[in-house]
Structure formats: structure tokens, C-alpha cells
Design a protein around this motif. Structure first.
Motif, mmCIF file in Angstrom:
data_model
loop_
_atom_site.group_PDB
_atom_site.id
_atom_site.type_symbol
_atom_site.label_atom_id
_atom_site.label_comp_id
_atom_site.label_asym_id
_atom_site.label_seq_id
_atom_site.Cartn_x
_atom_site.Cartn_y
_atom_site.Cartn_z
ATOM 1 N N ARG A 1 76.157 75.643 4.867
ATOM 2 C CA ARG A 1 75.012 74.730 4.909
ATOM 3 C C ARG A 1 74.156 74.963 3.666
ATOM 4 N N ILE A 2 73.946 73.896 2.908
ATOM 5 C CA ILE A 2 73.113 73.965 1.709
ATOM 6 C C ILE A 2 71.767 73.342 2.035
ATOM 7 N N ARG A 3 70.749 74.191 2.087
ATOM 8 C CA ARG A 3 69.391 73.768 2.423
ATOM 9 C C ARG A 3 69.331 73.104 3.790
ATOM 10 N N GLY A 4 69.998 73.709 4.768
ATOM 11 C CA GLY A 4 69.884 73.279 6.149
ATOM 12 C C GLY A 4 70.869 72.206 6.552
ATOM 13 N N ASN A 5 70.794 71.828 7.833
ATOM 14 C CA ASN A 5 71.640 70.764 8.377
ATOM 15 C C ASN A 5 71.110 69.408 7.944
ATOM 16 N N SER A 6 72.017 68.575 7.443
ATOM 17 C CA SER A 6 71.605 67.246 6.983
ATOM 18 C C SER A 6 72.058 66.139 7.925
ATOM 19 N N SER A 7 72.721 66.495 9.017
ATOM 20 C CA SER A 7 73.231 65.462 9.909
ATOM 21 C C SER A 7 73.400 66.027 11.316
ATOM 22 N N ILE A 8 73.455 65.129 12.286
ATOM 23 C CA ILE A 8 73.710 65.512 13.674
ATOM 24 C C ILE A 8 75.171 65.293 14.031
ATOM 25 N N SER A 9 75.687 64.110 13.744
ATOM 26 C CA SER A 9 77.063 63.794 14.146
ATOM 27 C C SER A 9 78.030 63.704 12.971
ATOM 28 N N ALA A 10 77.529 63.398 11.774
ATOM 29 C CA ALA A 10 78.392 63.402 10.590
ATOM 30 C C ALA A 10 78.546 64.839 10.100
ATOM 31 N N SER A 11 79.492 65.068 9.198
ATOM 32 C CA SER A 11 79.713 66.420 8.692
ATOM 33 C C SER A 11 78.500 66.907 7.909
ATOM 34 N N SER A 12 78.206 68.208 8.039
ATOM 35 C CA SER A 12 77.159 68.830 7.233
ATOM 36 C C SER A 12 77.735 69.770 6.190
ATOM 37 N N GLN A 13 79.073 69.772 6.048
ATOM 38 C CA GLN A 13 79.709 70.600 5.036
ATOM 39 C C GLN A 13 79.565 69.937 3.661
ATOM 40 N N PRO A 14 79.451 70.721 2.584
ATOM 41 C CA PRO A 14 79.312 70.132 1.245
ATOM 42 C C PRO A 14 80.598 69.468 0.770
ATOM 43 N N LEU A 15 80.476 68.687 -0.290
ATOM 44 C CA LEU A 15 81.632 68.100 -0.971
ATOM 45 C C LEU A 15 82.176 69.125 -1.958
ATOM 46 N N TYR A 16 83.474 69.378 -1.916
ATOM 47 C CA TYR A 16 84.116 70.324 -2.831
ATOM 48 C C TYR A 16 84.893 69.542 -3.891
ATOM 49 N N VAL A 17 84.636 69.882 -5.160
ATOM 50 C CA VAL A 17 85.263 69.192 -6.285
ATOM 51 C C VAL A 17 85.953 70.246 -7.147
#
Length: 1022
Positions: free
Chosen positions: A163-179
């Protein structure tokens, strides 16, 4: 006349000579302190317009008069001015003063850290290499401020929460995008059994040059609708011109569980069980009318599960944790070869890892290979290719909540022997009585069942980069991420109690993910004496396709046949496919004036197949600014202040991880009737469905003191997310009960602090890196909805609180008069006050918010030391202010004999007589005296952990040269060496994999602890 002619000739010669001097050619080469070429350095003649840049070999050519001044500038190095000459060799030194670390910003962009106006945390590859870190995301733990990483479990290859700076969603993924090297990669779990697995385990961490974490919207907006959870840019190592370097690293060691829980032995269990039987089904603390019947029942239970051999006076105890834990062996070999010449540069690597888990029957093997090649075709065209192949073989474990989970053996009775004394087989194994053992014996799963996951992964990327004009380049890339996964499960006949398949059962599943990506973009850089301008303009297209299939078979001729082809009954099968696409256009610009004033702006337009047709496209802008005060005259002469920069940013980003078809009206083909095929509507369409939107403000200060012996960052941010994707109730007249809509808001606020110090800089060097972050999240609007975390958790989403808070009855302790469990009523009085009186009737207690699984504070501390050939590094990380839920196992092992399970030793402190002061209720067999779900099972999950430590010695290079070696280092390293915590069970860093979701966090259910690993290694450079 002759004098006039002579003066004319002299003037002509002087003019001609001056003209020739102005047009003379300067050939030069720019290198760093090691002699390696610096690519892209800017070379300018002082006072003249235009300039040039150094090529891949550091070489440049420019016109200048002899004696003219030439200025050479490069990212990450101090600017240098030299006198023009026919041939120049210019060596630039690293710009320590200016915080000049080069940071990757995506799509070919990079900036000196001092000119950065967004918030990007950088983790260097050398900080994580050769450590027993299983995956890239786990390597971020404690290394970047504001990035919370929870490894969840000691199971090998298991998913990691980031989690980067907390949870950003309830039902969608809160995992970051990996590039990875510019290509968004598949990072979602593809497994079908047990807990989620981590696809990032396929990537060799030792191949990584750097990891950049884009935390704020200004840094991440160029990734648009996929940046709300942050973006993690992974850059792999490349080759350099010069001598070929060969590095060999060998490691060997072993792992143990970090902790064992003290359970009752047979004598203690007998004491507690007989006492509980005496007070069975008694709510008032008065002995039951016929206690002897329950006493005899418990005696019969203990006798039955000990094969009739139970005798309390000859008590023999069996620690069933011994059947779960083992010593895990660790072996790893890494080979890296890099080098090149003026035209071709390469980096190649090979790794093989064999790792045994600390839980029996858990094993992981990883083999990877990588080849990165960069080719200079001519003066204007560069091209290259990256290719990585990997194979992961994992013998997996069941989910934490499964009776076959080896660690659940801790609940078995301590007088129950490991082996059936008649057959010599694990108890509960046919031909013995399969019901012996209170529950299914996990040892049977270990010996007579297996579940394997075999994954082949290919990462490929190729690029072409053309120099069109001075400062202007065009680059196009094509990338492929291909994942092929096969899972096999087979249960032999001995596992019949767990499967109800007396002649064996097998399951085979496959997942095939093909992820294509192409980027094409222009980069422009213009550098003058006072103006520095950079811009990126481009497009990106991504297409991903996932195919799944599975088949189940039962009734095998014998356990020698374990493939579905041999099953007499094909019990089931299925196949499915899912696709998504993104088409995006982006623009980014950075402008710096006089090395003091900086402004950046970016924007991205995303179109996605995941959104409704009325909201197919979104625009995501960001702007940021910086002011380097230390370059102002009024601070430039300050003796103590080396660097000071103020920065601020604002941007809008999105979250598109909402699944592939939530906007569509769907039908399901399972409505057959009387042998005829049929279909039915299964989901209503929503043409207005769009991404979740996050607005983020970030204000920060970067500082350096005492010639940057002390440097750091301070940040404050506010993230506001709108349009949350939720299943909302709709009128039943539609034929459906719910529909996915954009409803709801949440907010995260926080502070981040980073401090880097060079404590000692002489022969003995000591540096410290410290980061700490505070985050407070809150759901501000869900229109009155109540969203529960699911079975097995107390988590809930409730307006005004953080995501996943624990919502349950509040525990009030034990009545010292009679041993009854007590709870606070927490009912509302007529005057609006809350009734805080206690009750022993559980139904009278109102549920309230009683805890939070989200940490208040996360921190990391690294101390590095070196003296002559010795080096040492010590790294701590901490998570503070969070609570964990132990109800899943606590109601069995801390609930005063709710069931016949074995108990934790703390139960011996139960209430026994009036006046006893304790927090453990009276033991009552089968009676819920405190076993109800309540805050009794919400405990402090804070910890500080010695995450990694290493000590090494590098031998003298002159002595090694006799053996044709450039470097020889031997070292010892460890992971999870010490944990400081009040947590009562195996590991505070936990989340039961069967309950895992955005909402359900912090739950423990016989979850294996993190391994304590000790490694011995040798690193050799040729």
C-alpha cells in the motif's frame, strides 16, 4: 603605399587566422571517476549558441577556438569548464553537493533528484541484492517512506500486500502498478487453490538496477487511470563499454520459524478439560446437575484419540507443532556477465534458487536467465533488446483455514500420538480408524497428497531510438509478458477424510496470460546557461488476454496413477477467457530556470475497454513546482545549509483495476432445462461506469546540511478518492439485487520524513538512512451502505472510519465473582449518551468499532559500516499502531474449551474461584463463555523487526590479482533475526490467506510465521 599593402596583408592574415581558430575542431571524451563513458553529457562553448551531446561511448565533437572555454554538464555530475584543445579527456565527478542522484520518471525520462518536483522514492539494486528476499515487492519493505509492505505469511511464493500512502479503494485493487523496463506487467494472482500467489516472484531481484516508487499524482499522472495506487518502476541492469566483468555469487543456509506458540501438554490439558467438563453448559458459575456425564465424555474423548492408551498418571505428550515445522534449506547461485565495446553492450545473468519452507511439504525452486543487449547501429540510431526467461516450481500448502493446513495440527490433542500404534501410519490413515484425530490430520496431507504449481514466464522488450535533431529523439518499444501456469493437485486414498473420494482425486488447472505493450514517444532536451527544458510526447497501447481451464477426476486405479487421463470418472471441467485493452496518449514537460525555479506539468488521456461506453476516455493532468532556495544569493553563502528546496504538486489519477467486464450486461450459459441449452442475464450494464478518481496534493521540503553530510525530505499529502466502485442495492423490480456504480469517497492524509546521514567519513565509515511515515485513512461517504469483510473476519467498511476497521462487541473482561465473560452494552440511552454498563449476556452488547488493522506509523532504519575490507549492514523496519484479529484460532485456543481443541498455555490462568482477578473466563465445556466474536480477540499487532543484517570481508585486490581475481568477498547475512512485539501468536506480520481482501486485513488463522534465515555467501569478480 608599401606600408599600406603590408598592413593590409597582416590584417588579412590575422582575420584569416582568427577565422580558422574559431572553426577549429575539438574532439573529446567524457567519463566518470571510474573511466566509464558518460552518455548524453551536454557540451557547450561558453558564450556561443548551440552545443552537442556525448554519444554512447562518451565521445563528442564541437567547433571552438583554441583557448575558448567549454562547459560539460551531465545528470548526476558536477559541471566542469575546461579550455578548448584539439583533444580533450574530461572526467566528471559525482555531484554530491547537489543531491544529484538520477531518478527514473518513466517513458525514457530521468531527472536529477535536486530538480524533482514530484515525490519519487528510489531503492537501489545494490541495497537488495543477494539478500534472501523472495520478490521485488517484498524488497521494498521499510526502504521507501510511505510504502507499507506486509509479507502476510511464511509460505513460499505467497502474495504480498503493498500500500502506497494508504488504501485507495474499497472494491477495486489497491496494489500499485508494476512497470518493468517500461512495460506494465501482470502482477495479479493466477492460482486456484489456497491463498493468493505472487507473480512477481518470477523476477530475479539481483537483475535490478533500481526501483522508483512514484508516490504522488504529479509523478504518477503520466500513467493516468492506473496510478491511483502508486507506480513502481523497475529498471534492470545494462552493460557498459569496457572490460567484460564476470560476477559469481554463491549462497547456502537454512531457515527456521521465527516463533513457536506454547500449547498445553497432556497433564495441563487434562486438568483444564476435567474442570471445563465440571462446569459444562453452566452460565451462572454453579456446578452442572450431572457433571460426571461430561467428565466421562472428556475421558472418553482423550482415550479415543490416544488409541485407548490415555492415563493421566502416565501422561505422554505430543507437540503437534513438530509435525508442522521443519528446517528449510536455502541454496542459491547467481552468475552475471556484462561488458561491451563502442558498438555493442550487454548484460546477462543466470540464477538458480532452491528453497525449503519452514512448514513441511512447502518447497520453491526458481531458475531465471536474462540477456539485455544495446547496439549502436550508427550515429543516429540505437536499438536494443531485453529478454528474461524464468521457471518457478512451487510445492504449495493449503489455505490457512483448511484443516489440512499443517499448522492447524497445533489444535490436535496433546495425548494423541503422531502414529497409529497398530499400523505405524499417521493417525487417521486407513486401514486404521480415519476419525482418530479430532480433526483431519495434516500429516496425511504432507505424506499422501500434493499440490504443485509450475510457472513459465517470459519478459521481452525491444526498442529503437533515433536521434532526429540536436536534443530531439524518438523511441519506440514493443514488450511482451507471457505467463504460462499449470497447477496439479492429487489426493491419495489415504486422504479420504478430507476429500470424500475413497479412490483418489485429482485436479489440473491452467492459466495462460499474454500481455502485449507498445510505447512510442518523442523526448526533447534543451540546455542553455540558464534554461533547462525537457519534454516527452507519446502514446501507449496495451492488450492483455487471459485463458483458463480446469478438469477434475476421481476414482483412480491406484496411487501410482496421478494424471486425469487415468481417472475413471471425469468429475468436472471448465474453461474461460478474459481480455482488456488500453490506448493512451501522454505529455510531460519540465522547465528549470537558473537552477532555482522549476515547473513541471503532465497529462495523460486513457481509453479502456473496462469503462462504460459513455465514459470510455478520461484525462489525468498534474502540475508541480519547485524553488531551490539554497541557490538564491541570500542563502548561497550559508556555511551550514548545503541544499534547500520547496516543492508542491497537484494531480488527478485513476484506478482502473475494476475487473474486465463490470460495465457490461452479461449473460451466463447455465440456464439449461430438461437437457436443452439455455442462458440467463447475470449482470446489468452500466454505460456510465468509469474509473475511480484520486486527487492528490503534496507539499514537501528537501534539505541538506553540512555539505550534505545530513540530508532529507519532509512531505505532507492529502489523497481524496471519488467515484468508488461499489455494488449498490437496486430495486428488485429490475430482477437483480445489486449493480456496480461509482458511489463513495475516501481520504488519506499523512506525513513522511526521510533522513540520511554520513556519521563518519574517514577510514571507518558509518551511514544511517531513516524513514518514517504516518497515514490516516477515512471513508468519508458510502451513502449509508454497510460492507462487511466476510466470514472469518470482523472487518467492516463504515463511514467515518478507515477501511477494514474491526466492528464487534466490546470485551469487558471477567466477572471476579463468578467467572462469567463480560461485554460492554454500548447501547444508546434516551438522552443520546452511551450505556457503558457491563453484561454477561452477549446479545445485549451492541457492536462498535473496536480496532484498526491499518498501521498508524511505518518506519525503516538502516545503518551501514565499513572499515578497510570489512563491511556491515543492519536494517530494522517497524509497523506501529495496528491491531490483529486472532478470533479465527482464538475461539479454539483461547476460549476456555468452546471445543475440545488443544489450548494455548495462557488458558491455565482462567478464573477458578470467587475473587480471582483474571482476563480468562471460567472454563466451561461447550459453553460460549467468552468464545463469542468480540474485541477479546483484537490484539496489538505492532512490531519492530531486525529484518536483515549482513557482515562481510573483501580481500585485498592486489593480492587477488595473483589469482586473476578482481574481487573476493565472503559474508554472512540473515533475515527476520529478531522481532520485538507483544503479539501472542506466531507472527504479527500476518494476514490469513483465505480471508484476504481490501477490507479483510490483519486476520490470523494458523498462518505460518516468517522464516528466520541465516546464509553464508561468497561473491567473486573475475
Amino acid at each position: 603605399m608599401r606600408k599600406k599593402l603590408l598592413w593590409s596583408l597582416l590584417a588579412s592574415c590575422l582575420f584569416f587566422g582568427t577565422a580558422m581558430a574559431q572553426n577549429s575542431t575539438v574532439n573529446g571524451r567524457v567519463t566518470d571517476e571510474k573511466g566509464d563513458p558518460i552518455v548524453g553529457a551536454t557540451i557547450q562553448v561558453k558564450g556561443a549558441k548551440g552545443g552537442t551531446t556525448s554519444n554512447n561511448d562518451g565521445v563528442f565533437t564541437i567547433k571552438a577556438a583554441n583557448g575558448a572555454s567549454i562547459t560539460i554538464q551531465a545528470l548526476g555530475f558536477e559541471t566542469k569548464t575546461v579550455a578548448a584543445a584539439a583533444n580533450l579527456n574530461v572526467k566528471l565527478v559525482t555531484d554530491v553537493k547537489a543531491l544529484s542522484e538520477v531518478v527514473v520518471t518513466g517513458f525514457g525520462g530521468s531527472l536529477i533528484k535536486k530538480e524533482l518536483t514530484g515525490n519519487i522514492a528510489r531503492v537501489k539494486g545494490k541495497d537488495i541484492e543477494y539478500m534472501p528476499t523472495p520478490s521485488v515487492d517484498a524488497a521494498l519493505q521499510g526502504k521507501a517512506a510511505g510504502v507499507f509492505v506486509n509479507s502476510q505469511s511464511g509460505k513460499l511464493g505467497q502474495a504480498v500486500t503493498v500500500r502506497i500512502r494508504g488504501n485507495s479503494s474499497i472494491s477495486a485493487s489497491s496494489q500499485p502498478l508494476y512497470v518493468l523496463d517500461g512495460i506494465p506487467i501482470t502482477s495479479q494472482d493466477q492460482s486456484t487453490y489456497g491463498g493468493d500467489m505472487n507473480p512477481l516472484t518470477d523476477l530475479n531481484p539481483n537483475d535490478i538496477e533500481s526501483i522508483e516508487v512514484l508516490k504522488d499524482a504529479s509523478a504518477g499522472a503520466i500513467y493516468g487511470s492506473r496510478a491511483a495506487n502508486g507506480v513502481v518502476l523497475i529498471t534492470t541492469k545494462r552493460g557498459r563499454a569496457g572490460k567484460t566483468q564476470i560476477t559469481l555469487n554463491l549462497q547456502s543456509g537454512q531457515s527456521e520459524a521465527t516463533k513457536r506458540v506454547r500449547m498445553l501438554n497432556s497433564t495441563e490439558y487434562n486438568e483444564l478439560a476435567m474442570e471445563a467438563a465440571k462446569y459444562s453448559d453452566d452460565a451462572e458459575g454453579i456446578p452442572y446437575a450431572d457433571p460426571d456425564s461430561y467428565t466421562q465424555y472428556m475421558k472418553d474423548i482423550m482415550s479415543y484419540h490416544s488409541y485407548g492408551q490415555w492415563d493421566k498418571d502416565k501422561a505422554k505428550s505430543y507437540d503437534w507443532q513438530d509435525q508442522a515445522f521443519q528446517t528449510g534449506q536455502y541454496r542459491q547461485a547467481d552468475l552475471q556477465i556484462k561488458g561491451g565495446n563502442d558498438k555493442t553492450k550487454f548484460f546477462s545473468s543466470f540464477q538458480h534458487l532452491d528453497q525449503g519452507g519452514t512448514i513441511r511439504s512447502n518447497e520453491l525452486s526458481r531458475t531465471t536467465g536474462r540477456l539485455n543487449v544495446d547496439q549502436k547501429a550508427n550515429d543516429w540510431l540505437d536499438l536494443g533488446v531485453s529478454l528474461s526467461l524464468s521457471r518457478i516450481y512451487n510445492r504449495r500448502l493449503p489455505g490457512d483455514n483448511a484443516f489440512s493446513n499443517p499448522l492447524q495440527s497445533a489444535a490436535l490433542l496433546p495425548m494423541s500420538p503422531f502414529l497409529d500404534p497398530t499400523t505405524g501410519l499417521p493417525n487417521g490413515t486407513p486401514p486404521g480408524d480415519v476419525n482418530v484425530g479430532l480433526y483431519f490430520n495434516p500429516r496425511i496431507q504432507i505424506d499422501y497428497a500434493k499440490y504443485t504449481q509450475d510457472v513459465y514466464r517470459t519478459f521481452g522488450n525491444t526498442y529503437f531510438k533515433a536521434k532526429l535533431l540536436p536534443g530531439l529523439t524518438f523511441q519506440t518499444e514493443f514488450g511482451l509478458d507471457f505467463l504460462s501456469q499449470n497447477e496439479e493437485r492429487y489426493y491419495q486414498t489415504q486422504a479420504v477424510r478430507n476429500t470424500s473420494s475413497p479412490r483418489g482425486e485429482g485436479v489440473n488447472t491452467g492459466a495462460f496470460i499474454t500481455n502485449y505493450n507498445t510505447n512510442s514517444y518523442f523526448n526533447y532536451n534543451k540546455l542553455t546557461a540558464k534554461h533547462n527544458f525537457a519534454a516527452t510526447l507519446g502514446m501507449q497501447y496495451q492488450q492483455s488476454q487471459a485463458k483458463y481451464n480446469s478438469v477434475t477426476g476421481t476414482d483412480f486405479p491406484s496411487d501410482s496413477y496421478q494424471k486425469i487421463a487415468s481417472a475413471a470418472t471425469k468429475a468436472g471441467g471448465s474453461s474461460s477467457q478474459s481480455d482488456f485493452r488500453f490506448l493512451s496518449y501522454f505529455l510531460r514537460s519540465n522547465y528549470t530556470y537558473d537552477e532555482k525555479y522549476i515547473i513541471s506539468a503532465s497529462g495523460r488521456m486513457d481509453a479502456s475497454s473496462r469503462f462504460g461506453k459513455n465514459s470510455r476516455t478520461g484525462f489525468f493532468p498534474a502540475v508541480s513546482a519547485g524553488w531551490i532556495l539554497s541557490n538564491e544569493k541570500f542563502l548561497s553563502t550559508n556555511k551550514y545549509l548545503s541544499f534547500l528546496k520547496l516543492r508542491a504538486s497537484y494531480g488527478i489519477v485513476g484506478n482502473s483495476e475494476i475487473g474486465n467486464f463490470p460495465q457490461m450486461g452479461l449473460f451466463t450459459g447455465d440456464a439449461g432445462y430438461a437437457g436443452n441449452a439455455g442462458q440467463r442475464p447475470s449482470q446489468l450494464r452500466n454505460d456510465d461506469l468509469r474509473w475511480e478518481t484520486t486527487n492528490q496534493v503534496d507539499v514537501g521540503i528537501d534539505f541538506g546540511l553540512f555539505n550534505n553530510r545530513i540530508s532529507g525530505e519532509i512531505d505532507y499529502y492529502v489523497k481524496s478518492t471519488d467515484g468508488l466502485l461499489l455494488n449498490v442495492n437496486i430495486p428488485a423490480t429490475t430482477g437483480f439485487s445489486s449493480m456496480v456504480k461509482n458511489i463513495g469517497k475516501l481520504e488519506n492524509k499523512g506525513y513522511e520524513f526521510v533522513l540520511n546521514t554520513q556519521n563518519l567519513v574517514g577510514a571507518f565509515k558509518w551511514t544511517t538512512n531513516f524513514n518514517v511515515a504516518l497515514n490516516q485513512g477515512k471513508v468519508t461517504d458510502i451513502q449509508g451502505q454497510v460492507i462487511e469483510g466476510g466470514v472469518g473476519s470482523m472487518n467492516r467498511v463504515q463511514q467515518g472510519y478507515a477501511i477494514g476497521v474491526y466492528y464487534t462487541a466490546e470485551w469487558a473482561g471477567v466477572d471476579p465473582a463468578n467467572g462469567n465473560a463480560l461485554w460492554y452494552k454500548n447501547t444508546k440511552n434516551a438522552d443520546g449518551t452511551i450505556d457503558r454498563t457491563k453484561t454477561n449476556i452477549f446479545s445485549q452488547a451492541t457492536r462498535v468499532v473496536t480496532g484498526n488493522p491499518n498501521p498508524d506509523v511505518i518506519l525503516g532504519l538502516t545503518n551501514s559500516f565499513s572499515y578497510k575490507g570489512f563491511d556491515m549492514s543492519i536494517f530494522f523496519n517497524g509497523v506501529l499502531g495496528n491491531e490483529n484479529n486472532i478470533y479465527g484460532m482464538g475461539r479454539y485456543s483461547s476460549a476456555s474449551m468452546r471445543y475440545e481443541d488443544n489450548q494455548t498455555y495462557d488458558q491455565m490462568a482462567r478464573w477458578q474461584k470467587p475473587g480471582d482477578i483474571t482476563d480468562i473466563p471460567q472454563a466451561r465445556l461447550f459453553y460460549n463463555n467468552g468464545a463469542q466474536i468480540s474485541s477479546r480477540y483484537i490484539v496489538d499487532g505492532s512490531y519492530i523487526r531486525l529484518r536483515t543484517a549482513s557482515i562481510g570481508y573483501t580481500f585485498d585486490a592486489k593480492k587477488l590479482s595473483k589469482f586473476k581475481l578482481e574481487k573476493l568477498r565472503v559474508y554472512v547475512s540473515g533475515q527476520n533475526l529478531l522481532t520485538f512485539t507483544k503479539y501472542p501468536y506466531w507472527d504479527p506480520e500476518v494476514n490469513a490467506d483465505d480471508f484476504d481482501s481490501n477490507i479483510a486485513k490483519g486476520n490470523d488463522f494458523y498462518t505460518p510465521p516468517q522464516p528466520r534465515t541465516i546464509l553464508f555467501g561468497v561473491n567473486i569478480n573475475f
